[in-house]
Design a protein around this motif. Structure first.
Motif, PDB file in Angstrom:
ATOM      1  N   ALA A 146       0.855  -1.020   0.078  1.00  0.00           N
ATOM      2  CA  ALA A 146      -0.073  -0.063  -0.076  1.00  0.00           C
ATOM      3  C   ALA A 146       1.142   1.401  -0.022  1.00  0.00           C
ATOM      4  CB  ALA A 146      -1.037  -0.087   1.093  1.00  0.00           C
ATOM      5  N   GLY A 147       2.326   1.360   0.206  1.00  0.00           N
ATOM      6  CA  GLY A 147       3.052   2.255   0.160  1.00  0.00           C
ATOM      7  C   GLY A 147       3.179   3.201   1.419  1.00  0.00           C
ATOM      8  N   THR A 148       2.817   2.313   2.556  1.00  0.00           N
ATOM      9  CA  THR A 148       2.673   3.197   3.946  1.00  0.00           C
ATOM     10  C   THR A 148       3.957   2.642   4.697  1.00  0.00           C
ATOM     11  OG1 THR A 148       1.129   1.506   4.734  1.00  0.00           O
ATOM     12  CG2 THR A 148       0.276   3.384   3.713  1.00  0.00           C
ATOM     13  N   PHE A 149       4.631   1.714   4.389  1.00  0.00           N
ATOM     14  CA  PHE A 149       5.925   0.955   4.984  1.00  0.00           C
ATOM     15  C   PHE A 149       6.864   0.921   3.819  1.00  0.00           C
ATOM     16  CE2 PHE A 149       8.485  -1.404   7.833  1.00  0.00           C
ATOM     17  CZ  PHE A 149       8.116  -0.987   8.868  1.00  0.00           C
ATOM     18  N   ARG A 150       8.238   1.236   4.466  1.00  0.00           N
ATOM     19  CA  ARG A 150       9.311   1.042   3.597  1.00  0.00           C
ATOM     20  C   ARG A 150       9.660  -0.412   3.591  1.00  0.00           C
ATOM     21  NH1 ARG A 150      12.394   5.762   2.428  1.00  0.00           N
ATOM     22  NH2 ARG A 150      14.039   4.487   2.048  1.00  0.00           N
ATOM     23  N   GLN A 151       9.949  -1.021   2.169  1.00  0.00           N
ATOM     24  CA  GLN A 151      10.465  -2.257   2.109  1.00  0.00           C
ATOM     25  C   GLN A 151      11.913  -2.584   2.453  1.00  0.00           C
ATOM     26  OE1 GLN A 151      10.838  -3.637  -2.060  1.00  0.00           O
ATOM     27  NE2 GLN A 151       9.807  -5.448  -1.326  1.00  0.00           N
ATOM     28  N   ASP A 152      12.815  -1.381   2.395  1.00  0.00           N
ATOM     29  CA  ASP A 152      14.120  -1.693   2.892  1.00  0.00           C
ATOM     30  C   ASP A 152      14.059  -1.634   4.266  1.00  0.00           C
ATOM     31  OD1 ASP A 152      13.420   0.836   3.024  1.00  0.00           O
ATOM     32  OD2 ASP A 152      14.932   1.607   1.918  1.00  0.00           O
ATOM     33  N   LEU A 153      13.229  -0.912   5.077  1.00  0.00           N
ATOM     34  CA  LEU A 153      13.358  -1.012   6.488  1.00  0.00           C
ATOM     35  C   LEU A 153      12.716  -2.073   6.858  1.00  0.00           C
ATOM     36  CD1 LEU A 153      13.481   0.385   9.276  1.00  0.00           C
ATOM     37  CD2 LEU A 153      11.175   1.169   9.095  1.00  0.00           C
ATOM     38  N   TYR A 154      11.712  -2.944   6.231  1.00  0.00           N
ATOM     39  CA  TYR A 154      11.285  -4.148   6.335  1.00  0.00           C
ATOM     40  C   TYR A 154      12.323  -5.196   6.630  1.00  0.00           C
ATOM     41  CZ  TYR A 154       8.720  -8.598   5.958  1.00  0.00           C
ATOM     42  OH  TYR A 154       8.049  -9.956   6.239  1.00  0.00           O
ATOM     43  N   TYR A 155      13.306  -5.175   5.586  1.00  0.00           N
ATOM     44  CA  TYR A 155      14.026  -6.217   5.605  1.00  0.00           C
ATOM     45  C   TYR A 155      15.335  -6.248   6.436  1.00  0.00           C
ATOM     46  CZ  TYR A 155      11.951  -7.861   1.256  1.00  0.00           C
ATOM     47  OH  TYR A 155      11.222  -8.424   0.102  1.00  0.00           O
ATOM     48  N   ARG A 156      15.643  -4.829   6.865  1.00  0.00           N
ATOM     49  CA  ARG A 156      16.515  -4.489   7.983  1.00  0.00           C
ATOM     50  C   ARG A 156      15.620  -4.874   9.393  1.00  0.00           C
ATOM     51  NH1 ARG A 156      21.867  -3.251   7.303  1.00  0.00           N
ATOM     52  NH2 ARG A 156      22.188  -2.263   5.471  1.00  0.00           N
ATOM     53  N   LEU A 157      14.461  -4.902   9.393  1.00  0.00           N
ATOM     54  CA  LEU A 157      13.891  -5.547  10.864  1.00  0.00           C
ATOM     55  C   LEU A 157      13.844  -6.980  10.781  1.00  0.00           C
ATOM     56  CD1 LEU A 157      11.227  -2.650  10.937  1.00  0.00           C
ATOM     57  CD2 LEU A 157      13.469  -2.774  12.022  1.00  0.00           C
ATOM     58  N   THR A 158      13.970  -7.543   9.732  1.00  0.00           N
ATOM     59  CA  THR A 158      13.523  -9.145   9.841  1.00  0.00           C
ATOM     60  C   THR A 158      14.739 -10.009   9.413  1.00  0.00           C
ATOM     61  OG1 THR A 158      12.782  -8.693   7.518  1.00  0.00           O
ATOM     62  CG2 THR A 158      11.096  -8.539   9.272  1.00  0.00           C
ATOM     63  N   SER A 159      15.926  -9.603  10.116  1.00  0.00           N
ATOM     64  CA  SER A 159      16.867 -10.732   9.985  1.00  0.00           C
ATOM     65  C   SER A 159      16.465 -11.971  10.657  1.00  0.00           C
ATOM     66  CB  SER A 159      18.087 -10.412  10.707  1.00  0.00           C
ATOM     67  OG  SER A 159      18.746  -8.921  10.418  1.00  0.00           O
ATOM     68  N   HIS A 160      15.502 -11.941  11.585  1.00  0.00           N
ATOM     69  CA  HIS A 160      14.761 -13.114  12.150  1.00  0.00           C
ATOM     70  C   HIS A 160      13.362 -12.653  12.455  1.00  0.00           C
ATOM     71  CE1 HIS A 160      18.728 -15.065  12.669  1.00  0.00           C
ATOM     72  NE2 HIS A 160      19.128 -13.987  13.311  1.00  0.00           N
ATOM     73  N   ARG A 161      12.527 -13.507  12.345  1.00  0.00           N
ATOM     74  CA  ARG A 161      11.200 -13.394  12.498  1.00  0.00           C
ATOM     75  C   ARG A 161      10.442 -14.540  13.505  1.00  0.00           C
ATOM     76  NH1 ARG A 161       6.508 -11.763   8.312  1.00  0.00           N
ATOM     77  NH2 ARG A 161       4.583 -12.051   9.778  1.00  0.00           N
TER      78      ARG A 161
END
Length: 488
Positions: free
Chosen positions: A305-320
């Motif tokens: 939807a364009g409301t959250f940065r994809q690059d930030l998402y990948y930085r936050l999810t080294s593990h989930r």
């Protein structure tokens, strides 16, 4: 030897007898975000250092006085096989490179080393170390079972094998120092999971939680990064932010899906550069704070939807880590019910009442949109209203669940596909009439309530008298003896 500013995270060790080489390579790594670096100028100190502390990788010069890299390499591989060794040397002889690789070197670089190639190689070595560590931990759990840090998970009451499996995964990844995104519905205990990760990680600094929901960008920046004296009117002194307060520890950002776009950029910079700017300062401050985040929203949908940065998402999810809702682990309800009943009675200076068996049937059939937090609130409310006697009244539970179900117009959606022949009305064949749908809901509620009309009525959001009238009408209409037990 230079230890730099180290956290509890294992370092990358640079070994070279030339000081300017150590300085250059160290700057390369720290500038790329690898802050945990130890430099050793005397090769004789290396094995003693490895005996004292773990290392994520060793960057080893081959030709040094006292002990050469060619002598040290097999010793490192023999005694610390989990540590990748990158050989760096001025020699371009193919035979030397082949010898090093045969001895077990992770990679071979020739001086002068180009910065990008060096950093990329070290990052691959570090990733390999972390992967080996995780695989080793998971193998250990598969073989031996159990937890190494049981005390860290003690605040999380559970009998769920699914949740205990998540605990084992946490033990495997907590020490990596990488980011972890914790997902799950509201009330499942994401904050407790974050605290457990911090405890297992062994980091020496504090655990600092922050709910970012509702913070505008200015509030987020000052809260995390602090400010310098004179940064704005009223800033009479320097103020330390939460990143500094959690130095060497863990900063837990809850409701990360609510973070404003401008704040997302600043958090991304913190993660990429491991540095930040206090308000009013143009000099970056280094950070060795581990970041954990949590959300009950689907960040991938927000990215679309364009409301959250994809690059930030990948930085936050080294593990989930995804926490299952309470309705998917019903074996936890009796344990939590008993604990919350005792907790509530103790806090109100009351004797602990018994819980009626029918209460477990009622709670087991409830959807629990608020999960563990909702169950705790229900129990505390019931104990507060309890006027004495040996057994806890179910009335407040009935009222609360009835109110929820009465306002929930999606009751049909909660029927499990194929749970009963009646539920199949909604998944195959002609679409049911409203009357057929209502009859199916009644029968499904009675099934989940073990034919207890009071509990079934609560699930349906109606009175017991209304349910009884409907059952009589169904029996009269269908003339089925199968409905007779429901009237008892």
């Amino acid at each position: 030897m230079n230890d730099g500013k180290l956290t509890g995270k294992p370092p990358v060790i640079l070994v070279d007898d030339e000081e300017h080489v150590l300085n250059s390579l160290s700057l390369f790594l720290r500038g790329s975000g690898i802050k945990e670096v130890v430099t050793i100028g005397d090769s004789r100190d290396l094995m003693a250092m490895l005996a004292r502390r773990k290392a994520m990788a060793v960057i080893l010069d081959l030709f040094m006085p006292h002990l050469s890299g060619l002598e040290l390499l097999p010793e490192i591989i023999r005694h610390h096989p989990e540590v990748p060794v990158v050989v760096v040397t001025a020699s371009q002889e193919v035979e030397t490179a082949v010898t090093c690789m045969r001895e077990g070197a992770f990679d071979y670089l020739v001086k002068p080393v180009e910065r990008t190639r060096f950093v990329t190689t070290v990052r691959r070595a570090v990733d390999t170390f972390l992967l080996r560590k995780e695989v080793h931990a998971l193998k250990s759990y598969l073989i031996h079972g159990g937890l190494i840090h049981e005390e860290a998970f003690r605040p999380i009451l559970t009998n769920s094998t699914q949740l205990k499996g998540i605990f084992q995964y946490i033990e495997a990844v907590a020490g990596s120092g990488e980011t972890i995104l914790i997902t799950g519905e509201t009330g499942v205990g994401k904050g407790l999971i974050a605290e457990a990760i911090h405890q297992v990680s062994g980091r020496s600094g504090a655990f600092v939680p922050l709910n970012v929901s509702g913070l505008d960008d200015a509030q987020f920046s000052e809260t995390l990064f602090g400010h310098r004296k004179g940064a704005f009117p009223g800033a009479d002194t320097n103020r330390e932010g939460l990143v500094a307060r959690a130095s060497g520890g863990t900063l837990f950002l809850d409701e990360i899906g609510d973070l404003k776009p401008a704040s997302q950029v600043k958090l991304l910079h913190l993660l990429q550069e491991q540095s930040y700017f206090p308000l009013g300062s143009d000099v970056p401050k280094p950070s060795n704070t581990r970041i954990l985040t949590a959300t009950n929203t689907d960040l991938r949908k927000m990215i679309a939807a364009g409301t959250f940065r994809q690059d930030l998402y990948y930085r936050l999810t080294s593990h989930r880590v995804e926490i299952p809702p309470l309705r998917e682990r019903p074996e936890d309800i009796p344990l939590l019910l008993g604990f919350f009943t005792q907790e509530a009675a103790r806090s109100m200076n009351k004797s602990v009442p018994n819980t009626p068996p029918q209460l477990l049937t009622l709670l087991g059939a409830h959807h629990f949109p608020g999960n563990v937090r909702e169950l705790r609130a229900l129990v505390h409310d019931a104990v507060a209203l309890h006027s004495g006697g040996p057994t806890l009244s179910m009335e407040s539970f009935h009222q609360a669940i009835r109110a929820h179900n009465h306002s929930n117009h999606a009751t049909l959606e909660r029927l499990e596909g194929g749970a009963t022949p009646n539920a199949a009305l909604f998944t195959s064949g002609p679409f049911p009439t409203l009357k057929e749908g209502i009859d199916a809901m009644v029968l499904e509620a009675m099934r989940r309530a073990n034919n207890n009309q009071g509990i079934a009525a609560t699930l349906l959001g109606i009175t017991r008298q209304s349910l009884n009238r409907r059952l009589i009408n169904m029996r009269t209409k269908h003339g089925s003896p199968d409905l007779d037990p429901l009237m008892e």
